[in-house]
Design a protein around this motif. Structure first.
Motif, mmCIF file in Angstrom:
data_model
loop_
_atom_site.group_PDB
_atom_site.id
_atom_site.type_symbol
_atom_site.label_atom_id
_atom_site.label_comp_id
_atom_site.label_asym_id
_atom_site.label_seq_id
_atom_site.Cartn_x
_atom_site.Cartn_y
_atom_site.Cartn_z
ATOM 1 N N HIS A 1 -10.357 -1.226 12.514
ATOM 2 C CA HIS A 1 -9.268 -0.625 11.590
ATOM 3 C C HIS A 1 -8.259 0.131 12.561
ATOM 4 C CE1 HIS A 1 -10.850 -2.058 8.069
ATOM 5 N NE2 HIS A 1 -12.269 -1.400 8.498
ATOM 6 N N ASN A 2 -8.894 0.698 13.808
ATOM 7 C CA ASN A 2 -7.971 1.735 14.429
ATOM 8 C C ASN A 2 -7.666 1.051 15.895
ATOM 9 O OD1 ASN A 2 -10.363 2.174 16.155
ATOM 10 N ND2 ASN A 2 -10.621 4.158 15.764
ATOM 11 N N LEU B 1 -4.974 2.491 18.824
ATOM 12 C CA LEU B 1 -5.310 2.824 20.128
ATOM 13 C C LEU B 1 -4.464 2.014 21.244
ATOM 14 C CD1 LEU B 1 -9.132 3.079 19.548
ATOM 15 C CD2 LEU B 1 -7.668 4.995 19.887
ATOM 16 N N VAL B 2 -4.374 0.729 21.070
ATOM 17 C CA VAL B 2 -3.806 0.106 22.078
ATOM 18 C C VAL B 2 -2.270 0.558 22.053
ATOM 19 C CG1 VAL B 2 -3.060 -2.255 22.585
ATOM 20 C CG2 VAL B 2 -5.167 -1.985 21.982
ATOM 21 N N GLU B 3 -1.495 0.667 20.840
ATOM 22 C CA GLU B 3 -0.097 1.054 20.992
ATOM 23 C C GLU B 3 -0.146 2.537 21.567
ATOM 24 O OE1 GLU B 3 3.203 2.016 17.365
ATOM 25 O OE2 GLU B 3 1.282 0.971 16.976
ATOM 26 N N ASP B 4 -1.073 3.437 21.356
ATOM 27 C CA ASP B 4 -0.834 4.585 22.158
ATOM 28 C C ASP B 4 -0.919 4.491 23.632
ATOM 29 O OD1 ASP B 4 -0.931 5.997 19.643
ATOM 30 O OD2 ASP B 4 -3.285 6.467 19.653
ATOM 31 N N VAL B 5 -1.674 3.602 24.104
ATOM 32 C CA VAL B 5 -1.855 3.193 25.568
ATOM 33 C C VAL B 5 -0.483 2.729 26.027
ATOM 34 C CG1 VAL B 5 -2.718 2.293 27.560
ATOM 35 C CG2 VAL B 5 -4.231 2.874 25.618
ATOM 36 N N LEU B 6 0.192 1.784 25.212
ATOM 37 C CA LEU B 6 1.465 1.114 25.478
ATOM 38 C C LEU B 6 2.562 1.993 25.436
ATOM 39 C CD1 LEU B 6 0.841 -2.096 23.790
ATOM 40 C CD2 LEU B 6 0.760 -1.803 25.789
ATOM 41 N N GLN B 7 2.493 3.370 24.708
ATOM 42 C CA GLN B 7 3.586 4.346 24.649
ATOM 43 C C GLN B 7 3.837 4.845 26.114
ATOM 44 O OE1 GLN B 7 5.588 5.165 21.965
ATOM 45 N NE2 GLN B 7 4.466 3.466 20.948
ATOM 46 N N HIS B 8 3.225 4.664 27.199
ATOM 47 C CA HIS B 8 3.128 5.408 28.272
ATOM 48 C C HIS B 8 3.424 4.295 29.573
ATOM 49 C CE1 HIS B 8 1.675 9.266 26.825
ATOM 50 N NE2 HIS B 8 0.655 8.534 26.235
ATOM 51 N N GLU C 1 -1.436 -6.810 17.470
ATOM 52 C CA GLU C 1 -1.866 -7.687 16.407
ATOM 53 C C GLU C 1 -3.094 -8.306 16.732
ATOM 54 O OE1 GLU C 1 -0.201 -11.360 13.920
ATOM 55 O OE2 GLU C 1 1.077 -10.214 15.141
ATOM 56 N N ALA C 2 -3.361 -8.921 17.972
ATOM 57 C CA ALA C 2 -4.441 -9.607 18.604
ATOM 58 C C ALA C 2 -5.655 -8.652 18.604
ATOM 59 C CB ALA C 2 -3.991 -10.409 19.615
ATOM 60 N N SER C 3 -5.451 -7.362 19.087
ATOM 61 C CA SER C 3 -6.513 -6.536 19.436
ATOM 62 C C SER C 3 -7.680 -6.491 18.502
ATOM 63 C CB SER C 3 -6.088 -4.939 19.693
ATOM 64 O OG SER C 3 -5.450 -4.481 18.527
ATOM 65 N N PRO C 4 -7.695 -6.453 17.205
ATOM 66 C CA PRO C 4 -8.833 -6.521 16.256
ATOM 67 C C PRO C 4 -9.744 -7.927 16.624
ATOM 68 C CG PRO C 4 -7.051 -5.917 14.867
ATOM 69 C CD PRO C 4 -6.428 -6.325 16.300
ATOM 70 N N ALA C 5 -9.223 -8.784 16.846
ATOM 71 C CA ALA C 5 -9.992 -10.063 17.222
ATOM 72 C C ALA C 5 -10.370 -9.981 18.730
ATOM 73 C CB ALA C 5 -9.020 -11.316 17.040
ATOM 74 N N MET C 6 -9.779 -9.321 19.585
ATOM 75 C CA MET C 6 -10.252 -9.212 20.855
ATOM 76 C C MET C 6 -11.523 -8.294 20.995
ATOM 77 S SD MET C 6 -6.738 -8.405 23.138
ATOM 78 C CE MET C 6 -5.629 -10.032 23.359
#
Length: 431
Positions: A377-378, A382-389, A404-409
């Motif tokens: 769910h989160n 978390l990935v988007e927070d990393v990508l912000q930098h 979008e693919a990160s939950p499956a990953m």
């Protein structure tokens, strides 16, 4: 214009841009345009990009969005910047209320800049040409109108400055702090100690004689440069290594004017002598420049910068066999697939690795977000927070699809991790 020279401390000469953080000091989320305009010269394109990434991360940490930070801190390169982009960048920067406050550039000659409101010019690291005339020309980009009080900064490597070290011969003669020795100190031109003016009285002469005797006996150490505090702080000098002595010999033989400039008792006077101007003149024309606004060789408190923040931890690849390591395999495969799709649409017949879309060190950072606290769910957040930098263009290319693919990953990474642990258990039992 005040002239400030700060040595880059040992270990922070390459790929360490913390010393530039002062350019953003005092910035607030609601008043980003209140910081002074600055031009930063870095004579290496890769280091320029690294410095910009560092400043972007600092600005984001201070509350700006990635887009706001990108508009605040811009980069110019004579080869990589298109003419139309250059014109747009310079026109924007020239506006008094522009959101663009800092330009990082690799060159100054031929830029055609005529900025009237730049208060800071920085030469970060050595100047590639080794020519003092080029350094002075860059300093001249600040305060091109006589009304603006500006500051020119030069950040050379620590071994440029005589006061930061001793040769092996001098080290054998110079006393160390708090150690009594009858050896005579090495003859060097030390800076004047602020506040130690002779009043001409008998007691002051007696005190001065006592101080001189204490220095000669080794009870009092001589003032030296502290690169964490600024020009003319107090530290114990270190003996130059063989490599550092070679660097210094090369500097003195190939760039004697630069070497003389950074070791002068007054940086302004040295520049005037180099330009063959009368010593009672100054760079502002007819104005008299007081000692407190001249340079930090004359006044050691002038332009003093704060101590460096702690060095950030080095980016590391996830440990092999961990959940993050398996996540890295998923991210790498995802980037490979995205690169194949994008470059196929451009009729590119060559297989392009995913590292072109997202460098592997950036992939490490994303993979390290797949911690035990991450859930399906989160994990996208978390990935988007990393990508912000990371770089704006890079984020737009892969960011939405990766989130979008990160939950499956995450599911796949944990399954592979469990299989890995089971295999290791079976191996131990088989023994």
């Amino acid at each position: 214009m005040a002239i400030i020279i700060y040595p880059l401390a040992k270990g922070s000469v390459h790929r360490d841009y913390r010393r530039l953080g002062f350019l953003l000091s005092g910035m607030r989320r609601d008043a980003a345009t209140s910081i002074d305009k600055a031009i930063v010269f870095i004579d290496n394109f890769n280091r320029l990009i690294g410095a910009r990434h560092y400043l972007l991360n600092v600005a984001i940490g201070l509350g700006l969005s990635p887009d706001e930070a990108a508009s605040l801190i811009r980069a110019y390169h004579d080869v990589h910047t298109r003419p139309n982009d250059r014109k747009r960048l310079f026109n924007d920067f020239a506006k008094e209320d522009s959101r663009c406050r800092i330009i990082l550039a690799t060159v100054s000659r031929g830029m055609g800049m005529d900025f009237r409101n730049v208060k800071r010019v920085v030469q970060y690291g050595p100047i590639a040409s080794g020519n003092l005339a080029d350094l002075i020309q860059r300093f001249g980009e600040a305060a091109q109108d006589a009304e603006t009080q500006s500051t020119a900064y030069f950040f050379p490597p620590y071994w440029y400055l005589d006061l930061l070290g001793l040769t092996k011969a001098e080290a054998g003669e110079a006393p160390s702090r708090n150690v009594t020795s009858k050896a005579k100190p090495a003859q060097r031109n030390y800076p004047k100690i602020v506040g130690a003016e002779d009043s001409g009285t008998e007691s002051s002469i007696s005190t001065l004689s006592s101080t001189v005797a204490s220095i000669a006996s080794g009870e009092i150490a001589l003032p030296r440069v502290d690169p964490t505090l600024g020009q003319f702080g107090i530290i114990n000098p270190k003996t130059w290594s063989e490599a550092e002595e070679n660097y210094r010999e090369k500097l003195q033989s190939e760039q004697p004017d630069i070497y003389g400039f950074v070791n002068a008792s007054c940086f302004r006077k040295y520049m005037l002598q180099f330009l063959q101007q009368p010593e009672d003149d100054n760079l502002e024309g007819a104005k008299t420049v007081p000692t407190t606004k001249c340079c930090n060789a004359c006044h050691n408190e002038l332009g003093r910068l704060p101590r460096l923040p702690p060095k950030p931890p080095t980016d590391r690849a996830p440990k092999k066999g961990s959940v993050q390591w398996f996540a890295l395999q998923e991210i790498d495969a995802f980037c490979d697939k995205q690169a194949e799709i994008i470059f196929a649409s451009l009729n590119c017949r060559v297989k392009v690795p995913g590292g072109v879309l997202m460098p592997y060190k950036r992939q490490w950072k994303v993979a390290n977000a797949f911690t035990a606290e991450a859930t399906e769910h989160n994990i996208s957040q978390l990935v988007e927070d990393v990508l912000q930098h990371i770089d704006l263009e890079e984020r737009d290319r892969v960011g939405p699809a990766l989130c979008e693919a990160s939950p499956a990953m995450l599911r796949e990474s944990r399954l592979n991790h469990q299989k890995h642990l089971a295999d290791k258990r079976n191996e131990r039992e088989a023994r």
